[in-house]
Design a protein around this motif. Structure first.
Motif, PDB file in Angstrom:
ATOM      1  N   SER A 226       1.204  -1.139   0.057  1.00  0.00           N
ATOM      2  CA  SER A 226      -0.142   0.334  -0.207  1.00  0.00           C
ATOM      3  C   SER A 226       0.636   1.603  -0.118  1.00  0.00           C
ATOM      4  CB  SER A 226      -0.629   0.216   1.352  1.00  0.00           C
ATOM      5  OG  SER A 226       0.167  -0.027   2.549  1.00  0.00           O
TER       6      SER A 226
ATOM      7  N   PHE B 198       0.556   3.986  -2.654  1.00  0.00           N
ATOM      8  CA  PHE B 198       0.300   5.469  -2.332  1.00  0.00           C
ATOM      9  C   PHE B 198       1.330   6.304  -2.929  1.00  0.00           C
ATOM     10  CE2 PHE B 198       2.141   8.595  -0.075  1.00  0.00           C
ATOM     11  CZ  PHE B 198       1.157   9.995   0.248  1.00  0.00           C
TER      12      PHE B 198
ATOM     13  N   ARG C 158      -1.520   1.364 -10.925  1.00  0.00           N
ATOM     14  CA  ARG C 158      -1.422   1.054  -9.635  1.00  0.00           C
ATOM     15  C   ARG C 158      -1.425  -0.018  -9.132  1.00  0.00           C
ATOM     16  NH1 ARG C 158      -4.959   6.741  -8.889  1.00  0.00           N
ATOM     17  NH2 ARG C 158      -4.276   6.927 -11.425  1.00  0.00           N
TER      18      ARG C 158
ATOM     19  N   ASN D  24       0.436  -3.071  -6.899  1.00  0.00           N
ATOM     20  CA  ASN D  24       0.299  -3.635  -5.908  1.00  0.00           C
ATOM     21  C   ASN D  24       0.438  -4.907  -5.836  1.00  0.00           C
ATOM     22  OD1 ASN D  24      -1.394  -3.665  -3.533  1.00  0.00           O
ATOM     23  ND2 ASN D  24      -3.325  -4.121  -4.897  1.00  0.00           N
TER      24      ASN D  24
ATOM     25  N   HIS E  79      -3.928   2.249   0.931  1.00  0.00           N
ATOM     26  CA  HIS E  79      -3.909   3.030   0.416  1.00  0.00           C
ATOM     27  C   HIS E  79      -4.109   5.001   0.161  1.00  0.00           C
ATOM     28  CE1 HIS E  79      -5.531   4.088  -3.463  1.00  0.00           C
ATOM     29  NE2 HIS E  79      -4.788   4.616  -3.770  1.00  0.00           N
TER      30      HIS E  79
END
Length: 533
Positions: A12, A16, A324, A328, A342
């Protein structure tokens, strides 16, 4: 729970740091308030992450919608009117989910999905090169080849030569070295390096470098090459701080709901956002090492809910985002907690530490995204697709070129068109069907016979039947009549073999070459078959 957080918490943090500049950059490229991108990122993480059935997908503002947002704000007469279209688009997505339209994602061939991932990886690399060297004329979120500033992807890179920032370049190189060292060496040496992620270390060192060298005429990094989060003006007290923070939200002007252009924009947002989400779901499920299958109709319901809430408080449209999501997966995320955490990181950071985040050099974030892009577009993938034959390689290549030189949706559309033409050339003379004969007699013995030609059009039906098989089933898969078996179907069988082990399903494969019990590799098996089979 602790076992999940051990993977999801570090992942996360990486997501972020990937999401933060993209949220801001996409808002900038969309001609919307910067804060709107952060709102969409927060809602995409917390709300959509909680409602989604995807364990590894991450949602937020998408670059593919930037052009639509940019033109719609002007057409509809302001951002508040545009927010009405976002809310209505979310409602339409919920209707799509209720009507079970999520199945459309299964009808995109594997070569196009892989081409989409590779094209996005190449775009990420090309778009981050200027930021890596400290040239920030173009917003981070602008993924199209022809940019809003009149430049294109390659002229922007050429312009970088005359505008290299020594300090930004140095810390970017250092960050890239840290990331490679962490990934290739340190994570294998100690569990500590698995908990403390390389991107976090790179960002911390980037902040320290900026603070130490900010007064240096050579190595100092200018403000325009730092993250730029909106900071509330009034910070004399916590109450004033929160009041100024809340003052950054926008709300839809619902009087515009009678405007037909608002409804046209809403349907456009719903269609494009749904398509991007379904393609991302298909792609992330392929990347997922645990081979989880995301319920697509539930995903549409989650995305629609997220867009309604985002539009109600001033956020951009939301989709599931491959950049994203892949970050991850590559960082070890195992459950939806990574996406949710996140989102909370984004929320807390913009309230509590916006000034600290505004000390992060964009060149360090560019180094993180370069690694993400490389993992999506490894040269070995091109070799693999070439070896699979022209029926896979041509749609893959067309998709990649379309995404790089036009934009995401055009590239996918071109790849799909070529994929359909290839399939029609190969299978126009035969019908496609799946015949299942149940000979269980209470013993869960299922015979499944494949047709003469099985293509990606049959993915949905075959996947549905395989997922319906109960535990402790003995499945006989008969391919003696099959003359053409698409690579997409072979991949489905490969993925199902892992799930079959968990459900205690035994598989017997019958072909002209004989019978095989629980084959180790379907891909190798079908490559070894005679051409007539």
């Amino acid at each position: 729970m602790l076992k999940i957080l051990k993977n999801d918490l570090p992942a996360s943090i990486v997501v972020f740091f990937v999401a933060l500049p993209l949220c801001l950059g996409i808002a900038l490229a969309s001609g919307a308030p910067l804060f709107s991108g952060l709102i969409a990122g927060i809602i995409g993480g917390i709300i959509v992450g909680a409602l989604s059935g995807s364990k590894i997908g991450v949602s937020g503002p998408a670059a593919g919608l930037a052009a639509i947002v940019l033109s719609s704000i002007g057409t509809l007469g302001g951002y508040e009117n545009f927010l009405v279209a976002v809310v209505l688009g979310g409602v339409i997505q919920i209707v799509f989910g209720v009507l079970r339209a999520g199945i459309i994602g299964y009808y995109f061939p594997s070569s196009v999905i892989k081409g989409m991932l590779t094209g996005i990886g190449i775009i990420i690399i090309l778009k981050q090169i200027p930021h890596f060297f400290g040239y920030d004329a173009d917003p981070e979120g602008d993924f199209a080849f022809f940019q809003v500033d009149g430049q294109n992807t390659f002229t922007e890179i050429i312009s970088t030569i005359n505008s290299i920032s020594p300090g930004a370049t140095l810390i970017a190189l250092l960050g890239l070295a840290i990331l490679i060292l962490w990934d290739r060496v340190l994570v294998k040496q100690s569990k500590l390096f698995q908990i403390i992620q390389g991107p976090l270390v790179a960002v911390v060192i980037g902040i320290l470098f900026y603070v130490v060298t900010k007064n240096s005429p050579i190595l100092g990094i200018s403000q325009e090459h730092l993250v730029n989060i909106p900071v509330p003006e009034d910070e004399l007290s916590f109450v004033e701080h929160m009041k100024s923070f809340l003052g950054q939200f926008s709300f839809p002007h619902f009087a515009a709901i009678t405007d037909s252009k608002v409804w046209v924009t809403a349907f456009t947002i719903a269609l494009v956002a749904s398509l991007e989400t379904l393609l991302c779901v298909e792609a992330t499920d392929k990347l997922d090492p645990d081979k989880n299958v995301t319920p697509t109709n539930r995903e549409l319901l989650a995305q629609g809910t997220g867009n309604i809430i985002s539009g109600m408080i001033g956020g951009l449209p939301i989709t599931q985002v491959i950049v994203r999501s892949s970050a991850n997966i590559q960082s070890g995320g195992k459950s939806k907690m990574s996406a949710i955490i996140h989102g909370f990181f984004l929320l807390i950071s913009v309230i509590v530490i916006p000034k600290l985040l505004n000390k992060i050099p964009l060149s360090v974030l560019a180094s993180i995204l370069l690694i993400v892009g490389y993992k999506l577009a490894k040269p070995s993938l091109f070799v693999k697709m070439f070896n699979l034959g022209w029926k896979q390689f041509i749609p893959f290549t067309v998709t990649v070129l379309g995404i790089v030189f036009i934009d995401l949706l055009y590239g996918i559309g071109l790849g799909l068109l070529v994929g359909i033409v290839v399939i029609l050339i190969k299978s126009y003379q035969n019908s496609h069907f799946l015949h299942i004969e149940d000979k269980s007699n209470g013993k869960h013995r299922i015979n499944m016979t494949l047709a003469e030609e099985v293509t990606f059009f049959n993915k949905g039906a075959i996947l549905k039947e395989l997922n319906k098989l109960p535990e402790h089933t003995y499945l006989t898969l008969d391919v003696r009549k099959t003359r053409y078996l698409d690579n997409d179907i072979i991949e489905i069988l490969e993925d199902f073999s892992e799930k079959a082990k968990m459900k205690n399903i035994d598989i017997k494969l019958i072909s002209e070459r004989g019978e095989v019990e629980n084959p180790d590799s379907y891909i190798q098996f079908f490559r070894l078959r005679p051409k007539s089979a």
